[in-house]
Design an enzyme around this catalytic site. Structure first.
Site, PDB file in Angstrom:
ATOM      1  CG  ASP B  93      -0.227   0.055   2.533  1.00 15.78           C
ATOM      2  OD1 ASP B  93       1.000   0.265   2.545  1.00 15.78           O
ATOM      3  OD2 ASP B  93      -0.890  -0.089   3.567  1.00 15.78           O
ATOM      4  CG  ASP B 266      -5.757  -5.250   1.994  1.00 15.74           C
ATOM      5  OD1 ASP B 266      -6.407  -4.424   1.323  1.00 15.74           O
ATOM      6  OD2 ASP B 266      -5.324  -4.982   3.136  1.00 15.74           O
ATOM      7  CB  CYS B 304     -11.679 -26.666   8.105  1.00 19.97           C
ATOM      8  SG  CYS B 304     -10.221 -25.766   7.560  1.00 19.97           S
ATOM      9  CB  CYS B 306      -6.551 -25.790   7.514  1.00 23.46           C
ATOM     10  SG  CYS B 306      -6.969 -25.598   9.265  1.00 23.46           S
ATOM     11  CB  CYS B 309      -9.316 -28.442  10.805  1.00 20.57           C
ATOM     12  SG  CYS B 309      -9.993 -26.844  11.339  1.00 20.57           S
ATOM     13  CG  HIS B 335      -9.401 -22.555  11.101  1.00 16.70           C
ATOM     14  ND1 HIS B 335      -9.912 -23.581  10.330  1.00 16.70           N
ATOM     15  CD2 HIS B 335     -10.455 -21.738  11.367  1.00 16.70           C
ATOM     16  CE1 HIS B 335     -11.210 -23.393  10.167  1.00 16.70           C
ATOM     17  NE2 HIS B 335     -11.558 -22.288  10.780  1.00 16.70           N
TER      18      HIS B 335
END
Lengths: 371, 371
Positions: B93, B266, B304, B306, B309, B335
């Site tokens: 940015d 974002d 999930c 991931c 998880c 997560h």
């Protein structure tokens, strides 16, 4: 037998020995360093990362786990292995060390110890029986007898009284223990008094523990005194059983301990100093937050092959530590543990090759801070 | 061209589009969510873990990097990619948002902004030229024009003055920019005033930026008002260029933004709330430190896949967050980012399959908090 130990090699010049410790969660190559996972986590690390570093056994703190999340909850989760997702070895200490070091107002009696929680000040009582019950619930592969860790220095009379009580406590732990998958180790106390160390060993060896902790060292005494205690204590212990030097973990002490016949070590040292930005290298320590590293684009230790050293620079880690970024704590922890575990691997190889004594002299010689 | 963009699919029922954004550091599939790496690190994550989660581009904050470690040092390290060991896309940015949100006493003039550092109170001046020079040194693939992010609510007269100045600043950024590997995006401002958004677009589009940020939203206005601004602003922008909705990242806003034709997002939201113990799931949020999760041995989100998880329970993460363990922050961050990036992946697939509108309705319907 929940545990068996075999010695596979001996150093011809020192007391060092290499071996295999077979547990319910795999075989551990000794001499071994156990990273400390106080609250069911080796701070900043996942279990996957610990495996990548080659950790074969870690230590959990009974005192902390008893307070949070509690032994019953851990048992409900299927034990500490399952709770924290770690399928290799775990050793839990008895809680004795924390009770004596974290609460200066604890009350000790033959029955046990009354102490206050460091979290909320609440009052608790732990006896040898209770410490053993808690550790059975936690379900580690190796558990420790409840002991009193006497400070340094300590009056002879108190040290003697405490050492004898610790032996009586060890007996009560043994009577309480009834988990066939766990091995219960006794702990040799006696402070820095040779006759008390002998008294302790004489009391414990007949109880035939499958392994022995050496407690009450690295509590403020000079290193030379610690080595002296090891020199006269270790020959008294049964040859074929593992010996665990509790709370020791700087590279020089690991090498000196191994040279005297120690098989197991644990210490918060590498992980604690990492989070403070102190980096262990094969040439000595460096304090990464110092301005001199701001533009140093080399790895932390150019001789290291860990994830941190393969991917990140001193300048970047300097920045992360200065800005208090979590990744900084992770990268320094990975490196310090890698260095420590790599050192143990090298020690084992050199014992097997018969070159340990030379390796030890070289390693200490290269580390200016140990000279 | 440092950047090219192609639209590969369009939703027949909404304004959603899927595409490919080709940068010097690989191709990015849009719509995309960019995890925020404020200080050259996505808090608690390694670059390796971000790749495992499928992150294709991350955001760095120019304001923070300018203050620490400084743009010259990053340039010396070979740019931000090399400094932080990230070889995929980076967007920085302009620093404008932080200058205006972190120092309430900043002084703004046609020339630029004088502000004080949030770290040590030291005085600094940033102009459009300087913001662009800094970003050239940081070396991101996409950089942003220096803008003023006006608050909500904001008086019409000030909003108009500021919006016109931001357009003049964009012109100065364009004149300063001379890094052929970087794309410089303009930023549409105008607050919640339709005619000012039009004025902003009319000023920026002739400058022919390769992409456009939509700034000044998600700054306190109701979500319905944000959607309304998008509804009338996006059709004014050139079809074939990427549109980036700045600072937006809750699942409902991602879906609504995509439906209106946004390609990039974002937000610190998923990572910041993770560190506070708020877990995003496909069925709504849960606050993991609540007592009800102490003995809940299910994964955070049973739907999930991931790392968190697959390996750890709610009870364990509850314990880690309560005991302030670093691993707790890591597991919740993994997560929440996985959930957000997985959502973007599903959005892209459904746009390609022509089923985005139904998917959006289902997803919002399953999340009680969005009803």
């Amino acid at each position: 037998m929940p545990l068996s130990f075999e010695i596979t090699a001996r150093c011809p010049e020192t007391g060092a020995r290499a071996g295999k410790l077979h547990t319910s969660h795999g075989t551990i190559s000794t001499p071994i360093f156990m990273p400390v996972g106080t609250q069911a986590t080796v701070k900043a690390m996942t279990s996957e990362e610990l495996k990548t570093l080659g950790a074969e056994i870690i230590l959990g703190n009974t005192y902390h786990l008893y307070l949070r999340p509690g032994a019953d909850l851990v048992a409900e989760a299927g034990g500490l292995h399952s709770f924290m997702n770690w399928d290799r070895g775990i050793l839990t200490d008895s809680g004795g060390f924390q009770v004596f070091s974290l609460d200066s107002l604890r009350k000790i009696s033959e029955e046990g110890v009354t102490f206050r929680s460091h979290i909320d000040g609440s009052k608790h009582f732990i006896s040898p029986e209770k410490a053993t019950e808690i550790q059975m619930k936690l379900g580690a592969d190796i558990i420790m007898a409840f002991d009193e860790c006497i400070p340094y220095p300590c009056e002879y009379e108190y040290a003697r009284e405490s050492t004898l009580r610790t032996t009586r406590w060890a007996q009560r732990c043994l009577l309480t223990h009834r988990n066939k998958k766990q091995a219960l180790f006794g702990i040799v106390q006696g402070g820095t008094y040779r006759d008390l160390r002998e008294l302790s060993v004489q009391g414990l060896v007949p109880l035939d523990f499958p392994g022995y902790g050496i407690g009450g060292l690295s509590v403020g005494e000079p290193k030379s005194l610690m080595y002296e205690v090891l020199d006269y204590t270790l020959p008294l212990l049964p040859e074929g059983k593992p010996r665990y030097l509790m709370g020791v973990g700087t590279p020089d002490c690991l090498l000196e301990g191994v040279a005297r016949g120690i098989d197991m070590f644990d210490c918060v040292f590498p992980t604690r100093v990492a989070r403070n930005g102190t980096i262990l290298t094969r040439r000595g320590r460096l304090v990464i937050r110092n301005a001199r590293y701001a533009r140093d684009f080399r790895p932390l230790d150019p001789e290291c092959t860990c994830y941190t050293c393969r991917n990140y620079s001193r300048a970047y880690i300097h920045h992360l530590i200065r800005t208090r970024e979590i990744l900084g704590l992770r990268l320094t922890t990975i490196h310090n543990l890698a260095l420590t575990l790599d050192l143990m691997g090298a020690i084992r190889e050199h014992i097997a090759a018969g070159t340990f004594a030379m390796f030890k002299a070289d390693y200490l010689g290269n580390n200016q801070e140990y000279n």
